[in-house]
Design an enzyme around this catalytic site. Structure first.
Site, PDB file in Angstrom:
ATOM      1  N   HIS A   1       0.840  -1.200   0.000  1.00 52.01           N
ATOM      2  CA  HIS A   1       0.000   0.000   0.000  1.00 52.01           C
ATOM      3  C   HIS A   1       0.876   1.252   0.000  1.00 52.01           C
ATOM      4  CE1 HIS A   1      -3.308  -2.627   1.230  1.00 52.01           C
ATOM      5  NE2 HIS A   1      -4.141  -1.617   1.099  1.00 52.01           N
TER       6      HIS A   1
ATOM      7  N   ASN B   1       8.278  -3.663   4.025  1.00 58.98           N
ATOM      8  CA  ASN B   1       6.841  -3.375   4.056  1.00 58.98           C
ATOM      9  C   ASN B   1       6.208  -3.781   5.381  1.00 58.98           C
ATOM     10  OD1 ASN B   1       4.203  -2.715   3.026  1.00 58.98           O
ATOM     11  ND2 ASN B   1       3.867  -4.890   2.614  1.00 58.98           N
TER      12      ASN B   1
END
Lengths: 413, 413
Positions: A230, A262
């Site tokens: 994201h 991440n």
């Protein structure tokens, strides 16, 4: 290729670099310019370059020689050449970590001047500056025997950046690399306090607003080894299910290294941004990918290298990611604390200080080809990491790591 | 970095990829997705990929095994997997030449359909399709606690493509890679017959229409080993000195390999385009750079690698160049012979057939993120190399090579 009529060519054709000789293996040549005409051709050549030893020294300070120890923790100013001043900010790498060296150089003349203050205050909540461009002359310019703009009869080539304004974010898409150019979000203490969205009800989606031929696909990520990372975090859009769903389009994703990035350091940076709302009533964050060159010690040249995932290859794997943060004081025309960070798409140890990744906004602009604060007068700016403590909170997340495999599997995966 | 106020950061900062571990050395991981929330985090992983042996076989047909001999001269259809059909057009490499393999793949469903004919005829000489985009909601969407588009108060991030309409060409500039996205020109028998411009009076110029921070500089090319390669050739704009001067802006240049490419094969291709005016009364050419991935035989993954020239590094060296050619029959709404070529930025032997580099227009579109003939109905299209003989004339140029060093040196070099 083939003998069929043109309109039967498949739509999703892919071409690749299949040169036998890797560009790095190419011999250094002198620099020449050809100007060919019907009557004659001519070529002007520069001599072979001498290696710039100053430059080599500067770009290799990231080694382990004891004499360079201090450099690794401190930004220093060097005289690079008669016309160039380089400020090298080098930081040491933790065990197994990627190191970050940000090189800022300044040329004399126009560029070296501080930007002049903008005296006209920007209109609050103004619409985006249109993608303005001179209108090509159509029909042909007076007395010209040709009309290059006549091409547009067949359609305008673009590039089109697929600007998408969703409830939770505004995004701009790179049709060539199939990642966003940038995504912009806005968080406040109130928006983060509202909890009407749940990631359990969201699924990863290909973005139908991007034309099929240029779209990032779920299949491209499948078994790629990279997370669907994201750019606007789902956790920033919990104020409604629709807002959270907005963050699950692949136009809000980039391939990110999972473990150590991440799921770790990058997640801590996202948390840092949310915690800023404890100090600032309104925080805007622009996030996106970078594809940065790296100096090859073998030949001293700079190369950008990135993987392209998918079969056929479709989505570029960024080498770095940036966040540009605007922390507002809540008053119209008030002060804005500005911070920019560039992180490598690689495992980063939690103990690495966030300030190691702080860069001037202009560095992100030059690397991305974008502009982030052209209408923000200098007198309204503060440096975020001078205004507040730019450090991560790790513990909270480390605990969550243990629960990583316990939760229900995401239906979109 | 540094402790000075933000507005004192130099304007021309540069950041690079300084990761210790080259991305190619990264271990293959399973593909995972993180969804982190304040309450919990979860990760979904795919298993490690099995190598696709079909794909490996297909992408390695460019070797020298006798069993592959026929493949090297012919396009073939393979069943690649249940859901993918790949058409591989592979051509053999000349001695010391870069080989070109164009891989076209077709996914089932929407993409596999032939494009439906457009029934409304495009307006002749229409203005370019505006860089349309949905207007971001400003102020905030109804009931939303946030307003992401409020960011634009500080300026719109872009990207801006610096569309420039000059007399001889229209160009679109890539601020990130400091090369054009595309340049468009128009040639006719009449325009080529007019000879009022002379390259002796033209000089290479940095483009003042591109903001300083994103501009390609003369110094970047200096001693780089690459030619300042015209995208719209100077020889196509001899009809006036002003038109020729237009082609000398660096926004019309890319770093090109000189010997064997810019001064040879690429120049022959430019000549081929001019010779088309003997058959077609009006020819439009769109030219630009590509940055194509290449499969690494070591790990089977695809990587894009390109050099970045300048100090600090500024201009990307394209791996390939494309030309999309529209040869018109001179009637309004008439037939258009369409041809697309992709050439590696490398030495190419003169004896290599031009048709080896022919690709579907859609392949250039997917690789560049651009669109070239969206408004050209299929019933108006012809395939250029079926309509005429797509071959180069070499001799004329070979003779000129001998005169290369005899001419006066270009004042802009």
């Amino acid at each position: 290729m083939g003998t069929g009529p043109l309109h039967k060519f498949p739509k999703t054709t892919t071409i690749q670099d299949t040169r036998h000789h890797h560009p790095r293996n190419r011999l250094t040549r002198s620099s020449c310019s050809r100007v060919s005409t019907a009557e004659s051709s001519q070529t002007t050549c520069y001599p072979r370059p001498r290696p710039n030893r100053h430059f080599q020294a500067l770009t290799s300070i990231n080694n382990t020689h004891p004499a360079h120890a201090k450099l690794r923790r401190k930004a220093r100013i060097f005289t690079m050449s008669k016309s160039t001043i380089a400020i090298i900010a080098a930081v040491s790498a933790g065990a197994g970590a990627a190191a970050t060296v940000a090189m800022f150089s300044m040329r004399p003349g126009k560029q070296a001047e501080a930007p002049s203050p903008i005296t006209t205050a920007p209109k609050p909540l103004s619409a985006p500056k249109p993608l303005s461009a001179p209108t090509p002359t159509a029909p042909a310019a007076r007395d010209a025997p040709v009309n290059p703009a006549g091409l547009f009869e067949y359609g305008f080539p673009g590039p089109v950046s697929d600007l998408a304004a969703r409830t939770a974010l505004v995004s701009s898409y790179d049709r060539r690399l199939r990642n966003p150019h940038w995504v912009a979000e806005h968080i406040t203490p109130q928006s983060l306090a509202q909890r009407d969205g749940d990631r359990k009800h969201s699924a990863f989606l290909e973005d139908p607003q991007v034309p099929e031929a240029f779209r990032a696909k779920l299949n491209d990520y499948f078994r790629s080894g990279y997370d669907r990372g994201h750019q606007v975090p789902a956790a920033d859009a919990k104020w409604s299910q629709g807002a959270m769903d907005d963050t699950f389009y692949l136009s809000n994703m980039c391939p990110q290294v999972g473990e150590g990035f991440n799921r770790d350091y990058w997640a801590h940076l996202e948390d840092f941004c949310r915690r800023l709302t404890q100090l600032y009533p309104s925080v805007r964050i622009v996030t996106g990918p970078l594809y940065l060159p790296k100096r090859d010690p073998a030949d001293g040249k700079w190369y950008t290298t990135y993987e392209v995932i998918g079969n056929p290859p479709n989505i570029a794997v960024p080498t770095h990611f940036y966040k540009v943060i605007f922390a507002e004081d809540g008053t119209v025309g008030g002060k804005v604390a500005l911070g920019a960070f560039v992180l490598p798409n690689a495992r980063i140890p939690n103990e690495k200080p966030l300030t190691d990744f702080e860069v001037p906004v202009e560095a992100v602009e030059r690397a991305s080809g974008l502009e982030f604060a052209t209408k923000l007068p200098v007198q309204r700016r503060k440096r975020l990491c001078a205004d507040t403590n730019c450090s991560l909170v790790i513990k909270e997340y480390a605990d969550r790591q243990k629960a990583f495999t316990k939760g229900p599997r995401n239906p979109g995966s």
